[in-house]
Design a protein around this motif. Structure first.
Motif, PDB file in Angstrom:
ATOM      1  N   GLY A  72     -35.538  21.655  26.756  1.00  6.74           N
ATOM      2  CA  GLY A  72     -34.706  20.672  26.090  1.00  6.74           C
ATOM      3  C   GLY A  72     -34.745  19.281  26.689  1.00  6.74           C
ATOM      4  O   GLY A  72     -35.244  18.333  26.083  1.00  6.74           O
ATOM      5  N   ASN A  73     -34.224  19.116  27.904  1.00  6.64           N
ATOM      6  CA  ASN A  73     -34.022  17.771  28.441  1.00  6.64           C
ATOM      7  C   ASN A  73     -35.309  17.031  28.784  1.00  6.64           C
ATOM      8  O   ASN A  73     -35.414  15.825  28.567  1.00  6.64           O
ATOM      9  N   LEU A  74     -36.297  17.720  29.344  1.00  7.32           N
ATOM     10  CA  LEU A  74     -37.570  17.052  29.601  1.00  7.32           C
ATOM     11  C   LEU A  74     -38.198  16.618  28.286  1.00  7.32           C
ATOM     12  O   LEU A  74     -38.746  15.519  28.172  1.00  7.32           O
ATOM     13  N   GLY A  75     -38.085  17.468  27.279  1.00  9.26           N
ATOM     14  CA  GLY A  75     -38.610  17.127  25.963  1.00  9.26           C
ATOM     15  C   GLY A  75     -37.989  15.866  25.407  1.00  9.26           C
ATOM     16  O   GLY A  75     -38.676  15.033  24.807  1.00  9.26           O
ATOM     17  N   LEU A  76     -36.680  15.704  25.625  1.00 12.36           N
ATOM     18  CA  LEU A  76     -36.012  14.497  25.149  1.00 12.36           C
ATOM     19  C   LEU A  76     -36.546  13.248  25.844  1.00 12.36           C
ATOM     20  O   LEU A  76     -36.839  12.242  25.199  1.00 12.36           O
ATOM     21  N   SER A  77     -36.660  13.297  27.161  1.00 12.67           N
ATOM     22  CA  SER A  77     -37.117  12.111  27.886  1.00 12.67           C
ATOM     23  C   SER A  77     -38.563  11.771  27.534  1.00 12.67           C
ATOM     24  O   SER A  77     -38.900  10.611  27.282  1.00 12.67           O
ATOM     25  N   ILE A  78     -39.422  12.781  27.490  1.00 10.46           N
ATOM     26  CA  ILE A  78     -40.827  12.566  27.128  1.00 10.46           C
ATOM     27  C   ILE A  78     -40.940  12.081  25.685  1.00 10.46           C
ATOM     28  O   ILE A  78     -41.648  11.116  25.375  1.00 10.46           O
ATOM     29  N   GLY A  79     -40.232  12.759  24.792  1.00 10.22           N
ATOM     30  CA  GLY A  79     -40.339  12.449  23.375  1.00 10.22           C
ATOM     31  C   GLY A  79     -39.834  11.068  23.017  1.00 10.22           C
ATOM     32  O   GLY A  79     -40.492  10.314  22.289  1.00 10.22           O
ATOM     33  N   ILE A  80     -38.665  10.705  23.537  1.00  9.78           N
ATOM     34  CA  ILE A  80     -38.078   9.403  23.214  1.00  9.78           C
ATOM     35  C   ILE A  80     -38.941   8.263  23.742  1.00  9.78           C
ATOM     36  O   ILE A  80     -39.253   7.308  23.027  1.00  9.78           O
ATOM     37  N   MET A  81     -39.358   8.342  25.018  1.00  4.07           N
ATOM     38  CA  MET A  81     -40.152   7.278  25.608  1.00  4.07           C
ATOM     39  C   MET A  81     -41.516   7.169  24.925  1.00  4.07           C
ATOM     40  O   MET A  81     -41.992   6.064  24.611  1.00  4.07           O
ATOM     41  N   TRP A  87     -29.599  20.934  18.648  1.00  6.69           N
ATOM     42  CA  TRP A  87     -29.329  19.497  18.565  1.00  6.69           C
ATOM     43  C   TRP A  87     -30.418  18.684  19.269  1.00  6.69           C
ATOM     44  O   TRP A  87     -30.708  17.551  18.868  1.00  6.69           O
ATOM     45  N   LYS A  88     -31.020  19.274  20.300  1.00  5.20           N
ATOM     46  CA  LYS A  88     -32.090  18.570  21.002  1.00  5.20           C
ATOM     47  C   LYS A  88     -33.351  18.504  20.133  1.00  5.20           C
ATOM     48  O   LYS A  88     -34.046  17.484  20.094  1.00  5.20           O
ATOM     49  N   LYS A  89     -33.616  19.584  19.419  1.00  3.76           N
ATOM     50  CA  LYS A  89     -34.754  19.583  18.491  1.00  3.76           C
ATOM     51  C   LYS A  89     -34.534  18.555  17.375  1.00  3.76           C
ATOM     52  O   LYS A  89     -35.450  17.804  17.003  1.00  3.76           O
ATOM     53  N   LYS A  90     -33.311  18.518  16.858  1.00  6.32           N
ATOM     54  CA  LYS A  90     -32.982  17.583  15.776  1.00  6.32           C
ATOM     55  C   LYS A  90     -33.146  16.143  16.239  1.00  6.32           C
ATOM     56  O   LYS A  90     -33.713  15.304  15.522  1.00  6.32           O
ATOM     57  N   MET A  91     -32.665  15.837  17.438  1.00  9.97           N
ATOM     58  CA  MET A  91     -32.765  14.472  17.947  1.00  9.97           C
ATOM     59  C   MET A  91     -34.218  14.046  18.109  1.00  9.97           C
ATOM     60  O   MET A  91     -34.596  12.913  17.768  1.00  9.97           O
ATOM     61  N   LEU A  92     -35.045  14.953  18.623  1.00  9.81           N
ATOM     62  CA  LEU A  92     -36.463  14.641  18.781  1.00  9.81           C
ATOM     63  C   LEU A  92     -37.113  14.353  17.427  1.00  9.81           C
ATOM     64  O   LEU A  92     -37.896  13.395  17.288  1.00  9.81           O
ATOM     65  N   ARG A  93     -36.797  15.153  16.432  1.00 11.91           N
ATOM     66  CA  ARG A  93     -37.378  14.946  15.105  1.00 11.91           C
ATOM     67  C   ARG A  93     -36.946  13.609  14.514  1.00 11.91           C
ATOM     68  O   ARG A  93     -37.707  12.963  13.795  1.00 11.91           O
ATOM     69  N   GLU A  94     -35.739  13.166  14.841  1.00  8.64           N
ATOM     70  CA  GLU A  94     -35.265  11.872  14.357  1.00  8.64           C
ATOM     71  C   GLU A  94     -36.082  10.719  14.944  1.00  8.64           C
ATOM     72  O   GLU A  94     -36.152   9.642  14.352  1.00  8.64           O
ATOM     73  N   TYR A  95     -36.702  10.944  16.099  1.00 11.74           N
ATOM     74  CA  TYR A  95     -37.583   9.948  16.703  1.00 11.74           C
ATOM     75  C   TYR A  95     -39.024  10.086  16.211  1.00 11.74           C
ATOM     76  O   TYR A  95     -39.920   9.376  16.681  1.00 11.74           O
TER      77      TYR A  95
END
Length: 428
Positions: free
Chosen positions: A159-168, A187-195
């Motif tokens: 989850g969290n590493l995916g968010l940092s990698i994905g967003i940046m 919710w972490k998957k959803k947020m990544l898809r929004e990016y």
């Protein structure tokens, strides 16, 4: 292997283990593959990229593009924990608030973002886009995005590493594939898809997701794999936090010395973030700091790997555990070999914590301090008390709980965790 501790691990009961391989840092240091110069080089790179961070993420403007969190004193929580454990803690409790780090709201914001920036710098140099002396805010420009869009960043995450990698990565213009294990939060998957990130879901654990992601990246020259199990770049990005912590403690008037040691409690999954932080702490504070790793009772992979000496060659499933825990960021069955072998003699001790305890602590921390953490981030909260109960003669000092995530959790998701803890506390 300590058979008494192993028996507790197999039974998924809470246990504290004083690391029998813990050594004076002066004895460990000559064998290190990395030095303070490596940490300082990572900090220098982050400073070069600070104008870019500030430009891409306005929430960092107040800190001039530096991604850092404060140290806070939860006096009310310490009083509560004193009462619960029936003892007076020898020293003061503090929290390193990585749950409120900018951009991705977790400890992974440092290492993950640092690795993507490092790769972007390499590509920019290869394509003669920028000179080392130029303003790095130019990385947000169209000619950079045109080059970056030809490459795909691949990562596996709970989850969290995916968010940092994905967003940046998405902000810089890269394509991104994030392989998510079965325990990753929706919710972490959803947020990544929004990016605009491509989220690939696996009905298996973290180790499986890593294996698939690594194999995918190896097939393509235009794919770059962020290897949470084996990345030196991630490791050094996490280590930078220790340099900054030193300044924060000095500013707060907190002494770190032989007479006043620093104890740091680090939630641990595969080991990358706590391992990098531990190395940084030891380089900065030497023998005056004592890192302790905290893991869920169902996923104590690093304790098992270090205690057995087998590191990644043993899984929690090998001792009958299911690797299922509410602490999604710590739901890892097999530890990193790289991290285990690098820092095994730098870790003072390990302990395990039950999911119900994480829920209770999450609720009480909000009630006492209005701090909103996710369950994984509470793993370190009772470390000082577990240490004092196991080793009552240890010297008094400063106790620092390293929080790992929380402020990006949707309110409705966090509220359910809060209510779960509330019910457990009421039953007591």
């Amino acid at each position: 292997m300590n058979e008494k501790v192993l028996k507790s691990l197999k039974a998924a009961t809470e246990v504290f283990w004083k690391n029998e391989g813990y050594m004076e840092y002066e004895a460990v240091k000559p064998g290190n593959a990395f030095t303070m110069q490596d940490i300082e080089a990572a900090e220098d790179r982050l400073l070069k990229f600070a104008p870019l961070i500030e430009k891409l993420f306005p929430e960092t403007e107040g800190d001039a593009g530096i991604i850092e969190s404060p140290v806070e004193r939860p006096a009310g929580m310490q009083q509560y924990l004193d009462e619960v454990h029936g003892l007076e803690l020898k020293g003061r409790l503090h929290i390193k608030r990585d749950d409120i780090l900018p951009i991705s709201g977790s400890v992974k914001a440092r290492g993950g973002i640092y690795e993507i920036l490092t790769f972007a710098e390499i590509l920019a140099a290869d394509h003669e886009l920028i000179d080392a002396g130029e303003d790095y805010s130019q990385f947000a420009g169209g000619r950079f995005k045109e080059v970056f869009s030809r490459y795909t960043i691949v990562c596996a995450s709970t989850g969290n590493l995916g968010l940092s990698i994905g967003i940046m990565s998405a902000k810089l213009g890269f394509k991104v594939n994030i392989h998510m294990s079965t325990d990753a939060k929706e919710w972490k998957k959803k947020m990544l898809r929004e990016y605009g990130v491509n989220v690939i879901e696996h009905m298996d654990d973290y180790s499986h997701a890593v294996t698939v992601g690594r194999e995918e990246a190896m097939r393509r020259d235009d794919f770059y794999f962020v290897d949470d199990e084996d990345s030196v770049t991630l490791f050094l990005g996490y280590a930078v936090s220790a340099l900054r912590l030193k300044g924060q403690l000095v500013e707060a008037g907190i002494e770190v010395s032989a007479e006043h040691p620093l104890y740091v409690y680090l939630p641990c999954g595969v080991g990358g973030a706590p391992g990098g932080i531990t190395f940084g702490l030891k380089e900065v504070f030497g023998g005056h700091v004592h890192p302790v790793f905290a893991e869920p009772t169902h996923s104590p992979c690093m304790m098992l790997g270090v205690m057995s000496g087998r590191h990644d060659e043993i899984s929690v499933r090998d001792i009958g555990l299911d690797n299922v825990t509410i602490a999604d960021g710590l739901a890892v069955g097999r530890a990193s070999k790289f991290i285990g072998k690098t820092v095994e003699n730098m870790i003072a001790g390990f302990y395990t914590v039950q999911d119900d305890e994480l829920y209770r602590l999450l609720t009480k921390l909000w009630d006492e301090e209005k701090m909103k953490l996710e369950p994984s981030a509470l793993a370190g909260m009772t470390g000082a008390y577990r240490l004092q109960e196991a080793l009552p003669d240890f010297p008094a000092g400063t106790h620092l709980v390293w929080s790992t995530g929380g402020n990006m959790v949707p309110d409705e998701v966090w509220r359910k965790d809060y209510e779960a803890g509330q019910a457990l506390l009421k039953d007591e």
